[in-house]
Design an enzyme around this catalytic site. Structure first.
Site, PDB file in Angstrom:
ATOM      1  N   LEU A   1      -2.105  -1.734   9.742  1.00 22.11           N
ATOM      2  CA  LEU A   1      -2.440  -1.362   8.873  1.00 22.11           C
ATOM      3  C   LEU A   1      -3.504  -0.011   9.046  1.00 22.11           C
ATOM      4  O   LEU A   1      -3.738  -0.345  11.105  1.00 22.11           O
ATOM      5  CB  LEU A   1      -3.278  -2.521   8.379  1.00 22.11           C
ATOM      6  CG  LEU A   1      -3.322  -3.438   7.518  1.00 22.11           C
ATOM      7  CD1 LEU A   1      -3.859  -4.343   6.582  1.00 22.11           C
ATOM      8  CD2 LEU A   1      -1.425  -2.730   6.795  1.00 22.11           C
TER       9      LEU A   1
ATOM     10  N   ASP B   1       4.952   7.599   0.480  1.00 22.86           N
ATOM     11  CA  ASP B   1       6.595   6.979   0.030  1.00 22.86           C
ATOM     12  C   ASP B   1       6.884   7.236  -1.563  1.00 22.86           C
ATOM     13  O   ASP B   1       7.237   6.681  -2.095  1.00 22.86           O
ATOM     14  CB  ASP B   1       6.766   5.530   0.247  1.00 22.86           C
ATOM     15  CG  ASP B   1       6.245   5.287   1.857  1.00 22.86           C
ATOM     16  OD1 ASP B   1       7.005   5.578   2.697  1.00 22.86           O
ATOM     17  OD2 ASP B   1       5.693   5.142   2.353  1.00 22.86           O
TER      18      ASP B   1
ATOM     19  N   MET C   1      -1.039   9.609   7.910  1.00 16.99           N
ATOM     20  CA  MET C   1      -1.232   8.570   8.179  1.00 16.99           C
ATOM     21  C   MET C   1       0.355   7.404   8.299  1.00 16.99           C
ATOM     22  O   MET C   1       1.239   7.829   7.190  1.00 16.99           O
ATOM     23  CB  MET C   1      -3.079   7.183   7.961  1.00 16.99           C
ATOM     24  CG  MET C   1      -3.380   8.218   8.101  1.00 16.99           C
ATOM     25  SD  MET C   1      -5.449   7.110   7.946  1.00 16.99           S
ATOM     26  CE  MET C   1      -6.638   8.302   8.421  1.00 16.99           C
ATOM     27  N   SER C   2       0.756   6.797   9.314  1.00 21.61           N
ATOM     28  CA  SER C   2       1.554   5.652   9.779  1.00 21.61           C
ATOM     29  C   SER C   2       1.409   5.301  10.403  1.00 21.61           C
ATOM     30  O   SER C   2       1.226   5.867  11.701  1.00 21.61           O
ATOM     31  CB  SER C   2       3.086   7.084   9.459  1.00 21.61           C
ATOM     32  OG  SER C   2       4.411   6.013   9.495  1.00 21.61           O
ATOM     33  N   SER C   3       1.997   4.704   9.716  1.00 19.22           N
ATOM     34  CA  SER C   3       2.003   3.091  11.139  1.00 19.22           C
ATOM     35  C   SER C   3       3.758   3.406  12.497  1.00 19.22           C
ATOM     36  O   SER C   3       3.173   3.447  13.226  1.00 19.22           O
ATOM     37  CB  SER C   3       3.068   1.896  10.367  1.00 19.22           C
ATOM     38  OG  SER C   3       2.323   1.051   9.788  1.00 19.22           O
TER      39      SER C   3
ATOM     40  N   GLY D   1      -4.358   4.268   5.858  1.00 22.17           N
ATOM     41  CA  GLY D   1      -3.461   4.964   4.427  1.00 22.17           C
ATOM     42  C   GLY D   1      -3.610   3.507   3.473  1.00 22.17           C
ATOM     43  O   GLY D   1      -3.865   3.832   2.552  1.00 22.17           O
ATOM     44  N   HIS D   2      -3.387   2.593   4.431  1.00 21.81           N
ATOM     45  CA  HIS D   2      -3.281   1.264   3.524  1.00 21.81           C
ATOM     46  C   HIS D   2      -4.631   1.037   2.767  1.00 21.81           C
ATOM     47  O   HIS D   2      -4.493   0.075   1.777  1.00 21.81           O
ATOM     48  CB  HIS D   2      -2.805   0.305   4.752  1.00 21.81           C
ATOM     49  CG  HIS D   2      -1.442   0.564   5.185  1.00 21.81           C
ATOM     50  ND1 HIS D   2      -1.402   0.631   6.265  1.00 21.81           N
ATOM     51  CD2 HIS D   2      -0.766   0.119   5.008  1.00 21.81           C
ATOM     52  CE1 HIS D   2       0.059   0.428   7.546  1.00 21.81           C
ATOM     53  NE2 HIS D   2       0.515   0.395   6.049  1.00 21.81           N
TER      54      HIS D   2
ATOM     55  N   GLN E   1      15.626  -3.877   5.099  1.00 23.97           N
ATOM     56  CA  GLN E   1      15.360  -2.416   4.045  1.00 23.97           C
ATOM     57  C   GLN E   1      15.868  -1.513   6.122  1.00 23.97           C
ATOM     58  O   GLN E   1      15.066  -0.070   5.930  1.00 23.97           O
ATOM     59  CB  GLN E   1      13.610  -1.937   3.373  1.00 23.97           C
ATOM     60  CG  GLN E   1      12.401  -2.150   4.799  1.00 23.97           C
ATOM     61  CD  GLN E   1      11.367  -1.622   4.043  1.00 23.97           C
ATOM     62  OE1 GLN E   1      11.096  -2.926   3.195  1.00 23.97           O
ATOM     63  NE2 GLN E   1      10.844  -0.693   4.058  1.00 23.97           N
TER      64      GLN E   1
HETATM   65  P1  AMP Z   1       4.340   0.201   4.935  1.00 29.11           P
HETATM   66  O1  AMP Z   1       3.635  -0.614   5.630  1.00 29.11           O
HETATM   67  O2  AMP Z   1       4.471   2.021   5.703  1.00 29.11           O
HETATM   68  O3  AMP Z   1       5.566  -0.174   4.163  1.00 29.11           O
HETATM   69  O4  AMP Z   1       3.111   0.592   3.973  1.00 29.11           O
HETATM   70  C1  AMP Z   1       3.140   0.266   3.059  1.00 29.11           C
HETATM   71  C2  AMP Z   1       2.175   1.413   1.897  1.00 29.11           C
HETATM   72  O5  AMP Z   1       1.345   1.690   2.632  1.00 29.11           O
HETATM   73  C3  AMP Z   1       3.502   2.195   0.982  1.00 29.11           C
HETATM   74  O6  AMP Z   1       2.465   1.657  -0.611  1.00 29.11           O
HETATM   75  C4  AMP Z   1       3.178   3.334   1.767  1.00 29.11           C
HETATM   76  O7  AMP Z   1       3.166   4.291   0.799  1.00 29.11           O
HETATM   77  C5  AMP Z   1       1.542   3.513   2.043  1.00 29.11           C
HETATM   78  N1  AMP Z   1       0.393   4.245   2.930  1.00 29.11           N
HETATM   79  C6  AMP Z   1       1.207   3.964   4.030  1.00 29.11           C
HETATM   80  N2  AMP Z   1       0.984   5.230   5.043  1.00 29.11           N
HETATM   81  C7  AMP Z   1       0.160   6.117   3.335  1.00 29.11           C
HETATM   82  C8  AMP Z   1      -0.688   7.015   3.605  1.00 29.11           C
HETATM   83  N3  AMP Z   1      -0.991   7.799   4.505  1.00 29.11           N
HETATM   84  N4  AMP Z   1      -1.414   7.175   3.052  1.00 29.11           N
HETATM   85  C9  AMP Z   1      -1.567   6.320   2.333  1.00 29.11           C
HETATM   86  N5  AMP Z   1      -0.637   5.117   1.003  1.00 29.11           N
HETATM   87  C10 AMP Z   1      -0.098   5.398   2.554  1.00 29.11           C
END
Ligand code: AMP
Length: 309
Positions: A35, A155, A189-191, A38-39, A63
């Protein structure tokens, strides 16, 4: 307080059942963990709009295609719980962290196949991805019985795919899309950002920079698909980058507008031999979504912007 962690569906059902008996509204934030802020922005929105929030943490194997990063995807449950603790002042967050066996028991053999918005873009490059996403998300909707679910615009295509199956299958849940959270320098932001070396992290800024530049051009009146695409491409190009797509599309259909009177352009996914190119309009109307997928070294990054909404 650290949020309560539930790993079994039966236990979750009991909790949600008792919340619903008290007429409390339940929000769901599906995640794969690792997390970041963004999350957390989705969690904060859910806390605002619901009485209880379930954050699911599950790295969903269906996925990921063979050869993708399922095995190396970061799994950081303890630090995820610490981060969630910072927003759990009212002690109204649950974490649902099921095992793979709980989600996909032996003999599991049913999948959700979405048409329309799942087909272009990510659908071309990751043909089995949205089948896995739609399946796990529908399972999470059913398992949590949530009233509302929060997803990130990060996404964007995923949100459109989820909206499509929720509509088509009459799933009784509201879908909310929250804005993209960015680092101060613009990187979404991204994991997966943690895979980037310092040098790649710096180069990765080209995605958000190219989108901001496109937005400026559009705001100045440019509607020429080829011009916008060429300007974006020039910013993204680098010997260690591979551009999967630069898509300038209708935000609902995720397709480029079709040309009228045989007046065609030949841009967009031309490199992929997309048959749609034959009838793509050389101009576009607002609102427009611009979506990018770029491999920066070995890390595949996505970003997008919607202009004129
Ligand atoms: P994930 O863990 O990457 O599957 O993301 C889980 C949720 O968090 C998804 O709905 C993503 O679109 C959202 N998410 C991921 N990165 C961001 C971000 N930088 N800003 C807003 N939401 C995000």
């Amino acid at each position: 307080m650290k949020p309560v962690v539930v790993s079994e569906c039966a236990e979750l059902h009991k909790i949600v059942h008792s919340l619903h008996l008290q007429d409390l509204r339940v929000g769901l934030v599906p995640t794969m963990g690792a997390l970041h802020d963004g999350h957390l922005s989705l969690v904060r929105e859910s806390l605002k709009q619901s009485d209880f929030t379930i954050v699911s943490i599950f790295v969903n194997p269906t996925q990921f295609a063979p050869g993708e990063d399922f095995d190396k995807y970061p799994r950081t449950l303890q630090s995820d719980l610490e981060l969630l603790e910072t927003v759990n002042e009212k002690e109204n967050i649950f974490v649902f962290a099921p095992t793979a066996g709980e989600m996909y028991p032996k003999n599991f053999d049913t999948f959700v196949e979405v048409g329309g918005p799942s087909k272009p873009l990510e659908g071309t490059f990751r043909p089995t991805h949205f089948r896995g996403v739609a399946t796990v998300v529908l399972k999470l909707f059913n398992m949590t019985q949530a009233d509302v679910a929060f997803f990130g615009q990060k996404d964007f295509q995923q949100v459109q795919v989820i909206r499509q199956f929720v509509r088509d299958l009459n799933v009784p849940i509201k879908i909310k899309m929250c804005p993209i959270r960015r680092e101060e320098d613009g990187l979404a932001m991204s994991s997966r950002n943690r895979y980037l070396s310092p040098d790649a992290r710096q180069r990765a800024l080209c995605l958000s920079r190219s989108l901001r530049h496109a937005e400026t051009l559009i705001q100045a009146g440019c509607r020429d698909r080829a011009v916008i695409e060429a300007e974006i491409r020039a910013i993204l190009e680098h010997p260690q980058h591979k551009i999967d797509y630069i898509a300038i599309v209708n935000p609902d259909t995720l397709l480029p507008e079709e040309a009228e009177n045989g007046n065609t352009g030949n841009v967009g996914n031309a490199e992929n031999g997309n048959a749609l190119n034959a009838s793509i309009s050389p101009t576009f109307t607002l609102p427009v979504a611009i979506l990018l997928a770029v491999r920066v070294d070995d890390t595949r990054l996505i970003d997008n912007i919607v202009v004129g909404e």
